[in-house]
Design an enzyme around this catalytic site. Structure first.
Site, PDB file in Angstrom:
ATOM      1  N   ASN A  10       0.882  -1.166   0.000  1.00 44.58           N
ATOM      2  CA  ASN A  10       0.000   0.000   0.000  1.00 44.58           C
ATOM      3  C   ASN A  10       0.924   1.221   0.000  1.00 44.58           C
ATOM      4  OD1 ASN A  10      -1.800   2.041   0.478  1.00 44.58           O
ATOM      5  ND2 ASN A  10      -2.717   1.127   2.307  1.00 44.58           N
ATOM      6  N   ARG A  76      -2.423  -2.150  -3.556  1.00 47.19           N
ATOM      7  CA  ARG A  76      -3.649  -1.384  -3.332  1.00 47.19           C
ATOM      8  C   ARG A  76      -3.565  -0.122  -4.181  1.00 47.19           C
ATOM      9  NH1 ARG A  76      -5.235   2.843   1.039  1.00 47.19           N
ATOM     10  NH2 ARG A  76      -7.496   2.875   0.803  1.00 47.19           N
ATOM     11  N   HIS A 164     -12.435   2.713  -0.008  1.00 48.16           N
ATOM     12  CA  HIS A 164     -12.440   1.680   1.045  1.00 48.16           C
ATOM     13  C   HIS A 164     -13.222   0.452   0.596  1.00 48.16           C
ATOM     14  CE1 HIS A 164     -12.169   5.040   4.365  1.00 48.16           C
ATOM     15  NE2 HIS A 164     -10.960   4.618   4.049  1.00 48.16           N
ATOM     16  N   ARG A 225     -10.311  15.129   7.596  1.00 50.93           N
ATOM     17  CA  ARG A 225     -11.149  15.572   6.468  1.00 50.93           C
ATOM     18  C   ARG A 225     -12.531  15.978   6.958  1.00 50.93           C
ATOM     19  NH1 ARG A 225     -10.309  10.223   3.182  1.00 50.93           N
ATOM     20  NH2 ARG A 225      -8.074  10.104   3.459  1.00 50.93           N
ATOM     21  N   GLU A 368      -7.861  -5.584   5.158  1.00 55.94           N
ATOM     22  CA  GLU A 368      -7.718  -5.240   3.741  1.00 55.94           C
ATOM     23  C   GLU A 368      -6.547  -5.984   3.102  1.00 55.94           C
ATOM     24  OE1 GLU A 368      -8.283  -1.035   5.186  1.00 55.94           O
ATOM     25  OE2 GLU A 368      -8.790  -0.741   3.079  1.00 55.94           O
TER      26      GLU A 368
END
Ligand code: ADP
Length: 386
Positions: A10, A76, A164, A225, A368
């Protein structure tokens, strides 16, 4: 299936997370993170140097890939755009397609591309891209379309993509297993609450709505965010403060959310501050919960009926107080959290609603890396079968 490990990467612009996973057994042989890539004064100049640093860390952990062997590398990739959704073997054409998507994901895809290029130079095995947007490829047009001029949207590929996805898919499948029912017959909501946060509505295993949009900025309140704001805010900030678009982008992505409201982006720190009676932390918590309820209500209306609500990722898996606050007052809609079950600490998927509750509320740890390793292995397997 091969019992060789898959290296899951990732890569961000300044970090490289890695995990060496055996897909069949879920065994994690090594994992780590290389940080501060390309930052001033850092020993890691670029992603190629990060690969070297990773190999060194692996050696220190007793793993020599030349000896143990490597099945493949699973990458990813945040944005697959409108066309890339299935797991894809990366060749030069695919890499160019991912490059072509940089305008859609300027904060995320460049890091992944650097990671892919460096890893391809280092490891002579198949490289597979797993897209974070893929699971939301099934969004109905009504959910994916922004109410802006049609030609503009089409020409510039402006639509809701969602992110996601690997986590939402993994968790919705694990939740079906947990309740012992067929995925195809379940209506689900998944709340992925980590540093980034997103919600999804899933019918029969297919996503029908999600809170993130063209970019991962839309939707829930996150660590740094803002999530949803009035789009008119941009104009206001520009007109009144003279802020540039780049400054507004940084403000909303990096200086907002929990950090903007309470000064801390880490949820544990927020809860600590809240427990000392800090008003800003309390309000930030309430805004976070309010936004979650807003989406849960919306998704209930879209699904018509709900079977399972799952909490996942750092905050969702570890904060009983957040989970209790989300369900608070929603018993009329069928959401009830059992306080004792909610307080259980465990790394396993578990139900936290009482027996016989109309909606099953669950905590389902996401994974993940394992999902990426398994999708990578499955693609290679189906290619070798055909
Ligand atoms: P990422 O999105 O980077 O993968 P994670 O899923 O690891 O992030 O989630 C990170 C968030 O989870 C942080 O806000 C962290 O404070 C929060 N978190 C981790 N452990 C706990 C805990 N025990 N209680 C509350 N929040 C927690």
């Amino acid at each position: 299936m091969s019992d060789l490990p898959i290296l899951v990467l990732n890569a961000g612009s300044s970090s490289l997370k890695y995990q060496l996973v055996v897909p069949e057994t879920a065994e994690v042989q090594a994992k780590g993170i290389i940080e501060r890539i390309g930052e001033p004064g850092s020993a890691v100049a670029d992603h190629a140097a990060a690969m070297q640093a990773m190999t060194k860390d692996l050696a220190a952990a007793g793993v020599d890939l030349d000896v143990t062997g490597l099945c493949a590398v699973g990458h990813r990739v945040v944005h697959g755009g409108p066309d890339l959704s299935d797991p894809t073997i990366i060749d030069d054409d695919v890499l160019n397609e991912i490059k072509d998507l940089i305008p859609l994901a300027p904060l995320h895809n460049p890091g992944a591309i650097s990671g892919i290029e460096a890893a391809r130079a280092e490891f002579d095995v198949p490289h597979v891209a797993i897209f974070d947007t893929a699971f939301f490829n099934t969004l109905p047009a009504a959910a994916a379309t922004y109410a802006i001029p049609r030609d503009l949207a089409q020409s510039y590929r402006i639509r809701r993509y969602g992110f996601h996805g690997t986590s939402h898919q993994y968790v919705s499948r694990a939740a079906a297993e947990l309740v012992g029912r067929d995925l195809a017959e379940l209506n689900q909501i998944v709340l992925h609450l980590g540093n980034g946060c997103s919600a999804s509505a899933i019918r029969g295993g297919l996503a029908i709505d999600t809170s993130m949009g063209l970019t991962p900025l839309q939707g829930l309140v996150m660590g740094t965010r803002s999530g949803d704001v009035d789009p008119g805010l941009h104009t206001f900030l520009h007109n009144e403060l003279g802020m540039t678009i780049a400054e507004i982008d940084t403000l909303l992505n990096k200086q907002s959310g929990l950090k903007g409201m309470a000064g801390v982006n880490d949820f544990r720190a927020l809860e600590e501050q809240r427990s000392t009676g800090d008003g800003a932390a309390q309000l930030a918590f309430e805004v976070y919960v309010h936004r979650l309820k807003h989406y849960i209500g919306a998704y209930l209306a879209l699904l018509g009926q709900l079977d399972v609500l799952s909490f996942t990722a750092g905050v969702g898996e570890n904060s009983p107080s957040l989970r209790a606050a989300v369900a608070d007052g929603l018993d009329v809609l069928g959401f009830v959290v059992d306080p004792e079950l909610n307080d259980v600490r465990s790394n396993f998927a578990r139900v936290i609603s009482p027996d016989g509750a109309p909606i099953t509320i669950a905590v389902v740890p996401t994974n993940e890396e394992l999902a990426i390793a398994r999708e990578t292995a499955a693609l290679l397997q189906s290619n070798s079968d055909s």
